[in-house]
Structure formats: C-alpha cells, structure tokens
Design a protein around this motif. Structure first.
Motif, PDB file in Angstrom:
ATOM      1  N   ARG A 164      -3.760 -16.634  -0.798  1.00  0.00           N
ATOM      2  CA  ARG A 164      -2.526 -17.143  -0.183  1.00  0.00           C
ATOM      3  C   ARG A 164      -1.302 -16.556  -0.861  1.00  0.00           C
ATOM      4  O   ARG A 164      -0.293 -16.251  -0.206  1.00  0.00           O
ATOM      5  CB  ARG A 164      -2.505 -18.671  -0.245  1.00  0.00           C
ATOM      6  N   GLN A 165      -1.364 -16.393  -2.186  1.00  0.00           N
ATOM      7  CA  GLN A 165      -0.245 -15.793  -2.900  1.00  0.00           C
ATOM      8  C   GLN A 165      -0.043 -14.346  -2.476  1.00  0.00           C
ATOM      9  O   GLN A 165       1.085 -13.892  -2.277  1.00  0.00           O
ATOM     10  CB  GLN A 165      -0.478 -15.884  -4.414  1.00  0.00           C
ATOM     11  N   GLN A 166      -1.152 -13.621  -2.326  1.00  0.00           N
ATOM     12  CA  GLN A 166      -1.060 -12.235  -1.880  1.00  0.00           C
ATOM     13  C   GLN A 166      -0.507 -12.157  -0.467  1.00  0.00           C
ATOM     14  O   GLN A 166       0.318 -11.289  -0.146  1.00  0.00           O
ATOM     15  CB  GLN A 166      -2.438 -11.573  -1.939  1.00  0.00           C
ATOM     16  N   LEU A 167      -0.957 -13.081   0.406  1.00  0.00           N
ATOM     17  CA  LEU A 167      -0.466 -13.108   1.775  1.00  0.00           C
ATOM     18  C   LEU A 167       1.026 -13.408   1.808  1.00  0.00           C
ATOM     19  O   LEU A 167       1.784 -12.804   2.573  1.00  0.00           O
ATOM     20  CB  LEU A 167      -1.238 -14.158   2.584  1.00  0.00           C
ATOM     21  N   GLU A 221       5.613   0.896  -1.433  1.00  0.00           N
ATOM     22  CA  GLU A 221       6.524   0.989  -2.575  1.00  0.00           C
ATOM     23  C   GLU A 221       6.950  -0.405  -3.041  1.00  0.00           C
ATOM     24  O   GLU A 221       6.972  -0.691  -4.244  1.00  0.00           O
ATOM     25  CB  GLU A 221       7.760   1.802  -2.188  1.00  0.00           C
ATOM     26  N   ALA A 222       7.282  -1.270  -2.075  1.00  0.00           N
ATOM     27  CA  ALA A 222       7.749  -2.620  -2.427  1.00  0.00           C
ATOM     28  C   ALA A 222       6.652  -3.420  -3.101  1.00  0.00           C
ATOM     29  O   ALA A 222       6.873  -4.080  -4.118  1.00  0.00           O
ATOM     30  CB  ALA A 222       8.239  -3.342  -1.175  1.00  0.00           C
ATOM     31  N   LEU A 223       5.447  -3.371  -2.546  1.00  0.00           N
ATOM     32  CA  LEU A 223       4.339  -4.127  -3.125  1.00  0.00           C
ATOM     33  C   LEU A 223       3.944  -3.559  -4.471  1.00  0.00           C
ATOM     34  O   LEU A 223       3.553  -4.301  -5.380  1.00  0.00           O
ATOM     35  CB  LEU A 223       3.145  -4.121  -2.169  1.00  0.00           C
ATOM     36  N   GLY A 224       4.059  -2.240  -4.629  1.00  0.00           N
ATOM     37  CA  GLY A 224       3.763  -1.627  -5.915  1.00  0.00           C
ATOM     38  C   GLY A 224       4.730  -2.075  -6.988  1.00  0.00           C
ATOM     39  O   GLY A 224       4.330  -2.386  -8.113  1.00  0.00           O
ATOM     40  N   ARG A 225       6.002  -2.150  -6.641  1.00  0.00           N
ATOM     41  CA  ARG A 225       7.012  -2.610  -7.604  1.00  0.00           C
ATOM     42  C   ARG A 225       6.770  -4.063  -7.974  1.00  0.00           C
ATOM     43  O   ARG A 225       6.850  -4.446  -9.140  1.00  0.00           O
ATOM     44  CB  ARG A 225       8.413  -2.452  -7.002  1.00  0.00           C
ATOM     45  N   ARG A 226       6.483  -4.895  -6.982  1.00  0.00           N
ATOM     46  CA  ARG A 226       6.289  -6.322  -7.255  1.00  0.00           C
ATOM     47  C   ARG A 226       5.051  -6.546  -8.107  1.00  0.00           C
ATOM     48  O   ARG A 226       5.039  -7.391  -8.991  1.00  0.00           O
ATOM     49  CB  ARG A 226       6.191  -7.087  -5.936  1.00  0.00           C
ATOM     50  N   SER A 227       3.992  -5.781  -7.814  1.00  0.00           N
ATOM     51  CA  SER A 227       2.771  -5.922  -8.601  1.00  0.00           C
ATOM     52  C   SER A 227       3.008  -5.504 -10.039  1.00  0.00           C
ATOM     53  O   SER A 227       2.540  -6.154 -10.978  1.00  0.00           O
ATOM     54  CB  SER A 227       1.658  -5.071  -7.977  1.00  0.00           C
ATOM     55  N   ALA A 228       3.763  -4.417 -10.236  1.00  0.00           N
ATOM     56  CA  ALA A 228       4.027  -3.931 -11.589  1.00  0.00           C
ATOM     57  C   ALA A 228       4.864  -4.915 -12.383  1.00  0.00           C
ATOM     58  O   ALA A 228       4.722  -5.041 -13.606  1.00  0.00           O
ATOM     59  CB  ALA A 228       4.730  -2.578 -11.520  1.00  0.00           C
ATOM     60  N   ARG A 229       5.727  -5.649 -11.685  1.00  0.00           N
ATOM     61  CA  ARG A 229       6.601  -6.610 -12.368  1.00  0.00           C
ATOM     62  C   ARG A 229       5.944  -7.975 -12.519  1.00  0.00           C
ATOM     63  O   ARG A 229       6.513  -8.880 -13.103  1.00  0.00           O
ATOM     64  CB  ARG A 229       7.907  -6.765 -11.583  1.00  0.00           C
TER      65      ARG A 229
END
Length: 203
Positions: free
Chosen positions: A126-129, A184-192
């Motif tokens: 759910r968090q990923q969604l 790009e957006a999901l990559g940035r959020r995952s890295a942070r």
C-alpha cells in the motif's frame, strides 16, 4: 414491461435516460463508475477527492446526455468529462460535494489478489502504491493524462488520442516522457527513503 437495462447498449441507455428513465442512467453509472473513479484517482491521488469528483462527473454527464453521440464510446466520453473535472480541481484545489450518485465505488485496494499476503507485506504494498499514485499525480497534466488513460486504464493509443484530442504520435511521445519522468521521480524518492520534492523542470 420494464426493459432489461443490463442488456442494452450505452447508446440505448443514454436515449432512455434523456427521456426520463432514471433507471437507465443508474445502469450507465453502474457500468462506468469504477473506470471513471480510477481515471480521477490516477490524476488527483486522493481517494476522498476522487470520490467527490466521480460524483461531479456523473452529475455533469447526466446534464450533458442530450449532446452525447451514441456512435462515440461512452467510456471515452465519460473519461473526457472526468479529466475536465480533474483540471478544475487542480486549479482551485477545493471541491464542493454534490449528490451521492455513485455508491459503493470499488476501492482501489481491491486490485490486490484475493490470497492476500501477511499484514506487513500488505502495508508495504500500500505504501508503494501510494508513492506511485503521488508520483503520477505530480506529473504535468500533459504527461499524466495519457499515462493514466493508456497505462493505468488500458485504453488504446487511439482511444487515448481521441479523448485528449491529440494525435496518436503525440500520445506515444508523451507516454515515453511520462515513464521517464516517473522512473526519475520514484528513483529520487527511493534514494531519499521517502517522498521527495517535485521536479523543478517541466516539458
């Protein structure tokens, strides 16, 4: 004799609804409410607002039925109205509540398989969604709308082009750009390790 509304085409239902058959329009709502809700949720990423906007969409569609062309797919016609509601919402960020027209709209979480995993896995999914929905909603409208219609709702590129009134080539280009921006957006959020700020650039 009462018509079997479930067996009628969308065009026939629209004609009956224009003539005052409320049950015919109720069948239109039943058939298309989940589709409309998902289109809106993909654009606003807020379940409560999406419900309000779904209600608004069907109220507006009911008032516009006389202008509906039965030769045009009802699904695309309603999607176009729904997108206009999303654009209005985006400009004002405040939605007034209308009639409770669409009841029991399918919850987006029902997309999860029936054999559900353990609670921690469900929470993680759910968090990923939620992150994905927010990332999609943060895309510019020109990229978000074709992505939701084509990739999320499964409409063909031709149907998407018809709803948005752009060319099929433009749909293809915007989908490619949308996917790049999304990655790009999901990559940035995952890295942070959490939600990040919106991209400062726009196409």
């Amino acid at each position: 004799m009462r018509p079997d509304y479930g067996s009628l085409s969308d065009g026939d239902l629209a004609t009956l609804a224009v003539g005052g058959a409320d049950a015919a329009y109720a069948e239109i709502v039943r058939r298309h409410r989940s589709h409309v809700y998902r289109v809106i949720l993909g654009n606003v990423a807020d379940a409560d607002e999406a419900l309000d906007l779904t209600q608004e969409t069907f109220v507006s569609a009911h008032g516009a039925l006389r202008r509906y062309d039965p030769a045009r797919p009802m699904r695309g016609w309603l999607a176009a109205i729904a997108l206009n509601k999303c654009r209005d919402w985006g400009r004002r960020r405040t939605v007034r509540r209308f009639f409770t027209f669409a009841r029991d709209i399918d919850d987006a979480a029902e997309a999860i398989a029936d054999d559900r995993p353990d609670p921690e896995r469900v929470a993680g999914d759910r968090q990923q969604l939620a992150r994905l929905r927010r990332a999609i909603a943060d895309l510019p409208a020109a990229l978000r709308e074709p992505l939701v219609l084509h990739a999320v709702e499964g409409m063909s590129q031709a149907e998407t082009a018809s709803v948005l009134r752009i060319t099929g080539k433009a749909v293809e280009t915007r989908l490619r750009r949308a996917r790049i921006r999304l990655e790009e957006a999901l990559g940035r959020r995952s890295a942070r390790g959490g939600p990040g700020s919106r991209s400062a650039s726009a196409d």
